[in-house]
Design a protein around this motif. Sequence first.
Motif, short mmCIF file in Angstrom:
data_model
loop_
_atom_site.label_atom_id
_atom_site.label_comp_id
_atom_site.label_asym_id
_atom_site.label_seq_id
_atom_site.Cartn_x
_atom_site.Cartn_y
_atom_site.Cartn_z
N ASP A 8 27.64 42.54 43.51
CA ASP A 8 27.35 43.95 43.45
C ASP A 8 26.46 44.30 42.55
O ASP A 8 25.58 43.34 41.97
CB ASP A 8 28.88 44.50 43.46
CG ASP A 8 29.36 44.56 41.88
OD1 ASP A 8 28.93 44.16 41.19
OD2 ASP A 8 30.37 45.33 41.95
N HIS A 9 26.38 45.64 42.41
CA HIS A 9 25.29 46.01 41.57
C HIS A 9 25.68 45.81 39.78
O HIS A 9 24.52 45.44 39.32
CB HIS A 9 25.16 47.69 41.46
CG HIS A 9 26.26 48.36 41.31
ND1 HIS A 9 27.42 48.28 42.31
CD2 HIS A 9 26.99 48.90 40.19
CE1 HIS A 9 28.53 49.08 41.74
NE2 HIS A 9 28.55 49.37 40.47
N ALA A 10 26.93 45.62 39.61
CA ALA A 10 27.09 45.13 38.29
C ALA A 10 27.00 43.63 38.13
O ALA A 10 26.68 43.12 37.16
CB ALA A 10 28.56 45.51 38.15
N PHE A 42 32.11 46.32 46.09
CA PHE A 42 32.21 44.94 46.01
C PHE A 42 33.19 44.57 47.25
O PHE A 42 32.99 43.39 47.81
CB PHE A 42 32.91 44.43 44.75
CG PHE A 42 34.19 45.07 44.11
CD1 PHE A 42 35.33 44.53 44.77
CD2 PHE A 42 34.36 46.08 43.67
CE1 PHE A 42 36.63 45.15 44.72
CE2 PHE A 42 35.30 46.65 42.98
CZ PHE A 42 36.62 46.34 43.64
N CYS A 65 30.84 40.22 40.40
CA CYS A 65 31.01 41.66 40.04
C CYS A 65 30.71 41.70 38.72
O CYS A 65 30.33 40.93 37.94
CB CYS A 65 31.92 42.20 40.63
SG CYS A 65 33.55 41.92 40.11
N GLY A 66 31.23 43.06 38.20
CA GLY A 66 31.16 43.16 36.84
C GLY A 66 32.12 42.33 36.01
O GLY A 66 31.82 41.77 34.96
N THR A 67 33.37 42.35 36.41
CA THR A 67 34.34 41.51 35.86
C THR A 67 34.94 40.34 36.79
O THR A 67 35.50 39.46 36.15
CB THR A 67 35.81 42.50 35.70
OG1 THR A 67 36.34 42.74 36.95
CG2 THR A 67 35.52 43.52 34.83
N VAL A 69 36.92 40.60 38.63
CA VAL A 69 38.37 40.77 39.18
C VAL A 69 38.53 41.38 40.68
O VAL A 69 39.00 41.20 41.69
CB VAL A 69 38.88 41.73 38.22
CG1 VAL A 69 40.38 42.42 38.73
CG2 VAL A 69 39.16 40.95 36.89
N GLY A 70 37.53 42.66 40.86
CA GLY A 70 37.35 43.19 42.21
C GLY A 70 37.06 42.24 43.25
O GLY A 70 37.88 42.29 44.33
O1 5RP Z 1 33.74 44.72 37.90
C1 5RP Z 1 33.92 45.14 39.23
C2 5RP Z 1 35.24 45.54 39.99
O2 5RP Z 1 36.34 44.59 39.48
C3 5RP Z 1 32.76 46.14 39.72
O3 5RP Z 1 31.68 45.55 39.66
C4 5RP Z 1 32.85 47.48 39.10
O4 5RP Z 1 34.05 48.35 38.99
C5 5RP Z 1 31.44 48.36 38.96
O5 5RP Z 1 31.74 49.36 38.39
P1 5RP Z 1 30.54 50.68 38.43
O6 5RP Z 1 30.33 51.22 39.69
O7 5RP Z 1 31.30 51.71 37.15
O8 5RP Z 1 29.39 50.07 38.06
#
Ligand code: 5RP
Length: 154
Positions: A8-10, A42, A65-67, A69-70
């Motif tokens: 995703d973007h993160a 995500f 993704c960022g963590t 987790v998602g």
């Molecule tokens: O790590 C994540 C899910 O677990 C996502 O990447 C995260 O929640 C994205 O956050 P944002 O839209 O604030 O950049």
Amino acid sequence: MRVAFGNDHAGYPMRQYVMDVLAQLGCEVIDCGTAAPEPVDFPDIAQAVCKEVLSGRAERGLLVCGTGVGAAIAANKVPGIRAAVCHDVHSAHQCVEHDDVNVMCLGAQIVGPWLAADLIRAFLQARFRAEPEFVRRVAKLAALERRLAGERAT
Ligand SMILES: O=C(CO)[C@H](O)[C@H](O)COP(=O)(O)O
């Protein structure tokens, strides 16, 4: 090995690096995006990666993704997918050896590039150990998935 990869973007800041690591490992990459830094959800990326794994076009999936987790929550909603967030090398190979994990999820905000490369290598080089207890437990995961799907349908 063919690997379906999505971020995703993160996860985007780690995208090119992960692509380079996969290329160095000799992997053929099925790119499930996103190739731009604009926000995406995500679950959509996870679904695309899981589709490639379930179809057999990819042997493994990798999500960032960022963590992590998602992405793992989303991927584990897909029947037939066993996804895990792995931020240590032991889990990255044992999850395949014991649990037949087919999608690994990383957090670009959690791990640095060197560890990410080690995690990817450990995950992709690991093979399921078809020993009775591991086969039995993975079969129970599949049975649980089928049972819960049946309960939801009624
Ligand atoms: O790590 C994540 C899910 O677990 C996502 O990447 C995260 O929640 C994205 O956050 P944002 O839209 O604030 O950049």
